[in-house]
Write an enzyme that holds these catalytic residues in place. Structure first.
Site, PDB file in Angstrom:
ATOM      1  N   GLU A   6       4.988  12.240  -5.522  1.00 23.70           N
ATOM      2  CA  GLU A   6       4.150  12.491  -4.349  1.00 23.70           C
ATOM      3  C   GLU A   6       4.952  13.280  -3.312  1.00 23.70           C
ATOM      4  O   GLU A   6       5.969  12.808  -2.814  1.00 23.70           O
ATOM      5  CB  GLU A   6       3.720  11.149  -3.718  1.00 23.70           C
ATOM      6  CG  GLU A   6       2.872  11.326  -2.470  1.00 23.70           C
ATOM      7  CD  GLU A   6       2.798  10.063  -1.601  1.00 23.70           C
ATOM      8  OE1 GLU A   6       3.853   9.462  -1.314  1.00 23.70           O
ATOM      9  OE2 GLU A   6       1.682   9.687  -1.225  1.00 23.70           O
ATOM     10  N   CYS A  28      -2.420   9.201   2.073  1.00 25.95           N
ATOM     11  CA  CYS A  28      -2.063   8.592   0.788  1.00 25.95           C
ATOM     12  C   CYS A  28      -3.106   8.970  -0.264  1.00 25.95           C
ATOM     13  O   CYS A  28      -2.812   9.011  -1.445  1.00 25.95           O
ATOM     14  CB  CYS A  28      -1.957   7.084   0.932  1.00 25.95           C
ATOM     15  SG  CYS A  28      -3.389   6.373   1.730  1.00 25.95           S
ATOM     16  N   THR A  29      -4.334   9.292   0.186  1.00 31.17           N
ATOM     17  CA  THR A  29      -5.409   9.651  -0.745  1.00 31.17           C
ATOM     18  C   THR A  29      -5.600  11.172  -0.878  1.00 31.17           C
ATOM     19  O   THR A  29      -6.569  11.616  -1.501  1.00 31.17           O
ATOM     20  CB  THR A  29      -6.742   9.029  -0.270  1.00 31.17           C
ATOM     21  OG1 THR A  29      -6.953   9.398   1.093  1.00 31.17           O
ATOM     22  CG2 THR A  29      -6.747   7.516  -0.394  1.00 31.17           C
ATOM     23  N   GLU A  31       0.888  -1.180   0.000  1.00 29.33           N
ATOM     24  CA  GLU A  31       0.000   0.000   0.000  1.00 29.33           C
ATOM     25  C   GLU A  31       0.916   1.217   0.000  1.00 29.33           C
ATOM     26  O   GLU A  31       1.324   1.704   1.043  1.00 29.33           O
ATOM     27  CB  GLU A  31      -0.885  -0.012   1.256  1.00 29.33           C
ATOM     28  CG  GLU A  31      -1.773  -1.238   1.387  1.00 29.33           C
ATOM     29  CD  GLU A  31      -3.008  -1.186   0.488  1.00 29.33           C
ATOM     30  OE1 GLU A  31      -3.299  -0.126  -0.084  1.00 29.33           O
ATOM     31  OE2 GLU A  31      -3.681  -2.228   0.364  1.00 29.33           O
ATOM     32  N   GLY A  75      -9.814   9.648   1.770  1.00 30.16           N
ATOM     33  CA  GLY A  75     -10.575   8.823   2.704  1.00 30.16           C
ATOM     34  C   GLY A  75     -11.320   7.709   1.992  1.00 30.16           C
ATOM     35  O   GLY A  75     -11.548   7.760   0.786  1.00 30.16           O
TER      36      GLY A  75
HETATM   37  P1  NAD Z   1       8.036   5.280   4.925  1.00 30.62           P
HETATM   38  O1  NAD Z   1       8.145   4.482   3.688  1.00 30.62           O
HETATM   39  O2  NAD Z   1       9.109   6.246   5.256  1.00 30.62           O
HETATM   40  O3  NAD Z   1       7.902   4.315   6.211  1.00 30.62           O
HETATM   41  C1  NAD Z   1       6.907   3.308   6.259  1.00 30.62           C
HETATM   42  C2  NAD Z   1       7.321   2.228   7.256  1.00 30.62           C
HETATM   43  O4  NAD Z   1       8.460   1.534   6.749  1.00 30.62           O
HETATM   44  C3  NAD Z   1       7.736   2.761   8.619  1.00 30.62           C
HETATM   45  O5  NAD Z   1       7.223   1.908   9.618  1.00 30.62           O
HETATM   46  C4  NAD Z   1       9.236   2.674   8.563  1.00 30.62           C
HETATM   47  O6  NAD Z   1       9.831   2.606   9.833  1.00 30.62           O
HETATM   48  C5  NAD Z   1       9.415   1.380   7.789  1.00 30.62           C
HETATM   49  N1  NAD Z   1      10.727   1.110   7.197  1.00 30.62           N
HETATM   50  C6  NAD Z   1      11.765   1.951   6.990  1.00 30.62           C
HETATM   51  N2  NAD Z   1      12.782   1.273   6.397  1.00 30.62           N
HETATM   52  C7  NAD Z   1      12.373   0.004   6.226  1.00 30.62           C
HETATM   53  C8  NAD Z   1      12.961  -1.176   5.659  1.00 30.62           C
HETATM   54  N3  NAD Z   1      14.185  -1.177   5.142  1.00 30.62           N
HETATM   55  N4  NAD Z   1      12.238  -2.310   5.637  1.00 30.62           N
HETATM   56  C9  NAD Z   1      10.982  -2.349   6.133  1.00 30.62           C
HETATM   57  N5  NAD Z   1      10.381  -1.272   6.688  1.00 30.62           N
HETATM   58  C10 NAD Z   1      11.064  -0.116   6.725  1.00 30.62           C
HETATM   59  O7  NAD Z   1       6.611   6.026   4.855  1.00 30.62           O
HETATM   60  P2  NAD Z   1       6.010   7.123   5.840  1.00 30.62           P
HETATM   61  O8  NAD Z   1       6.731   8.402   5.651  1.00 30.62           O
HETATM   62  O9  NAD Z   1       5.857   6.566   7.207  1.00 30.62           O
HETATM   63  O10 NAD Z   1       4.518   7.254   5.250  1.00 30.62           O
HETATM   64  C11 NAD Z   1       4.185   8.044   4.160  1.00 30.62           C
HETATM   65  C12 NAD Z   1       4.058   7.218   2.899  1.00 30.62           C
HETATM   66  O11 NAD Z   1       3.159   6.137   3.099  1.00 30.62           O
HETATM   67  C13 NAD Z   1       3.460   8.014   1.748  1.00 30.62           C
HETATM   68  O12 NAD Z   1       4.144   7.684   0.577  1.00 30.62           O
HETATM   69  C14 NAD Z   1       2.020   7.544   1.704  1.00 30.62           C
HETATM   70  O13 NAD Z   1       1.390   7.716   0.447  1.00 30.62           O
HETATM   71  C15 NAD Z   1       2.188   6.114   2.060  1.00 30.62           C
HETATM   72  N6  NAD Z   1       0.929   5.563   2.556  1.00 30.62           N
HETATM   73  C16 NAD Z   1       0.234   4.738   1.725  1.00 30.62           C
HETATM   74  C17 NAD Z   1      -0.985   4.241   2.127  1.00 30.62           C
HETATM   75  C18 NAD Z   1      -1.779   3.361   1.227  1.00 30.62           C
HETATM   76  O14 NAD Z   1      -2.696   2.709   1.731  1.00 30.62           O
HETATM   77  N7  NAD Z   1      -1.510   3.292  -0.056  1.00 30.62           N
HETATM   78  C19 NAD Z   1      -1.495   4.564   3.400  1.00 30.62           C
HETATM   79  C20 NAD Z   1      -0.741   5.395   4.226  1.00 30.62           C
HETATM   80  C21 NAD Z   1       0.477   5.897   3.786  1.00 30.62           C
END
Ligand code: NAD
Length: 515
Positions: free
Chosen positions: A402, A302-303, A268, A464
């Protein structure tokens, strides 16, 4: 001086959630798999240190996995409706803790208090959904081509599900996954975002009382913290399914690593969502959809709406209405319900936002509503920014990317086919929408030559979603689906069974093999 924490009862909320020794390094929940380094959690609302959380070392992770693996052997034998009943109790427990947990979500992540409560409500809703689902994990029955044979499929638990969640939905994303995984008979190991670790601890504390009351092993719900645990999950062959929510950059790494060991993923990832504003749109409805979509959660969904594709005949009118609305936005403390826009998660996110505006300008973008950092009294955390609007072209590199902040790019179109091509002309494919009263435009937008996104809405913004539908997106959004509809199938393994109740052994496809 009265702080936000005093004013909104944050200390009391933390106490209710079982997070008291906040300066000693709270251990992470049920089985205490955390004796490693300490991460500090600061509120983006006022920059205050809320608490410290011990992270999981490699040894802690191993202990958690062992408990999870043992718990699975027991949990998978519990009848699914009984598992559903335990999830029902979790929903009841979340109802009791809606207020303190909603407050913590708002204070630790920075979203509005209403959205904090809304996130907990989503957790309660998914519990209710999962309870019903626990009696509906259906497989199909097929007619065999061979006489006196019966063929059917059944779904079995898949094992341990690794849940890695993003900061912007600190609690709901976990519940979307965990509640469904649990009724399916799986156990869950959760690594929350290191930016909002206290929310993870709070959820674990709430859930563990239900597990205990029902004599269910704690390993059914494990919590590990710290980024190191993320890579341990990716590489762990004992984890059959990794459900990852986060950026496309990290998601790509997770996807490759898990695929290398033939594990399954639900991805996601990032979105780049657009609203098409047709000449047949009701502009007053567009206003609510577009402004909430672009500035709600400070553009950190994300939306979130990132692009507005407006018909040339209503372009000036739409821009004028938007400018007026942006002029009235109140920016400030997210716990204060008079404010519309809260802070970004941290100063790094503020820098990304400022850089994106500069890039848009360099590529030829025209500022329609000026952005920038908000400073002064009440904004000491350094995380508050002004929502901005930029007239841009879809092909700009920055428009194709994004940026997790309240920046809205606006552009014109002349035909509906052109609008759909612009909407689809980005690498991401999460959420999309059209505002129109034309039945022809609506149907075209929803047809196979319309939106290429996982979510396509009519006269509703991009932001949402309800838990009843399968949630997720295409292309660089990762292709995963979670939450409602038949998303549960990803949490189970499908088995096809054929039974021969005759006395002969005919082969399929009429193949003869006489001995
Ligand atoms: P991020 O990718 O920085 O972090 C996401 C998660 O990955 C965190 O828990 C982080 O600690 C973990 N992580 C970091 N390095 C990792 C690794 N090597 N292996 C596994 N996990 C690791 O994202 P963020 O800044 O927390 O969130 C924002 C992003 O999430 C945006 O791009 C947003 O669009 C996306 N998002 C998508 C959805 C969806 O349903 N499509 C929902 C919410 C957020």
């Amino acid at each position: 001086m009265i702080t936000i924490a005093d004013q909104f009862g944050i200390k009391e909320a933390l106490k209710q959630l079982g997070i008291e020794e906040i300066n000693e390094g709270t251990s992470t929940g049920a089985a205490n798999f955390a004796n490693g380094k300490i991460i500090e959690s600061y509120s983006p609302a006022d920059g205050t240190l809320i608490g410290k959380v011990k992270t999981s070392s490699k040894e802690d992770y191993e202990k958690a996995m062992q408990q999870a693996s043992e718990a699975f052997l027991e949990w998978r034998m519990v009848p699914a409706p009984k598992r559903g009943d335990i999830v029902r109790q979790m929903g009841d427990e979340l109802r009791k803790f809606k207020e303190p947990l909603g407050k913590l979500v708002s204070y630790e992540m920075g979203k509005s208090l209403q959205e904090g409560y809304g996130e907990v409500q989503e957790m309660i809703d998914i519990c209710d959904f999962a309870v019903g689902l626990s009696r509906q994990l259906y497989g199909l029955t097929m007619h065999s081509e061979r006489p006196l044979h019966r063929m059917y499929e059944q779904y079995h638990p898949i094992g341990t599900v690794g849940i890695i969640s993003a900061f912007n939905f600190p609690v709901a994303v976990w519940s979307w996954n965990a509640m469904i995984a649990w009724v399916c008979g799986d156990v869950a190991i959760w690594k929350p975002s290191s930016k909002v670790p206290l929310c993870g601890v709070a959820c674990q504390n709430i859930i563990k009382t239900v597990l205990k009351r029902n004599n269910v092993p704690e390993g059914v719900s494990c919590l590990v913290t710290g980024n190191e645990s993320g890579d341990l999950i990716n590489n762990d062959k004992r984890i059959s399914l990794v459900s990852f929510t986060g950026s496309t950059r990290i998601g790509r790494h997770v996807s490759k690593t898990v695929a290398e060991r033939f594990g399954n993923t639900i991805l996601e990832l990032g979105g780049n969502n657009a609203i098409i504003v047709s000449e047949h749109a009701d502009i007053s409805m567009v206003l609510v959809g577009a402004v909430f979509g672009a500035v709600g959660t400070a553009g950190q969904r994300c939306t979130s709406t990132r692009r507005l594709i407006i018909h040339e005949s209503v372009y000036d009118k739409t821009i004028s209405v938007l400018k007026n609305a942006y002029g009235q936005l109140q920016i400030g403390n997210p716990l204060d319900e008079n404010n519309h826009v809260g802070p970004l998660i941290d100063k790094g996110a503020v820098q990304d936002y400022l850089d994106a505006i500069e890039s848009a300008k360099k590529e030829g973008g025209k500022i329609i509503v000026e952005g920038g950092l908000v400073e002064g009294e009440g904004y000491e955390s350094g995380c508050y920014v002004r929502p901005c609007i930029i007239e841009a072209e879809n092909h700009f590199d920055i428009v194709q990317t994004e940026t997790f902040a309240p920046i809205l790019y606006v552009m014109k179109y002349s035909t509906i086919e052109e609008a759909i091509a612009l909407q689809n002309g980005v690498p991401q494919g999460l959420s999309s929408s059209i505002f129109t009263n034309s039945m022809r435009e609506m149907e075209l937008f929803l047809s196979q030559s319309g939106s290429d996104c996982g979510i396509a809405n009519v006269n509703i913004g991009t932001s949402g979603a309800e838990i009843g539908g399968a949630f997720g997106g295409e292309k660089e959004t990762g292709g995963g689906r979670e939450s409602g509809s038949d998303a549960w199938k990803a949490y189970m393994r499908r088995q096809t069974n054929t039974i021969n109740y005759g006395t002969q052994l005919p082969l399929a496809q009429g193949i003869k093999f006489d001995l």
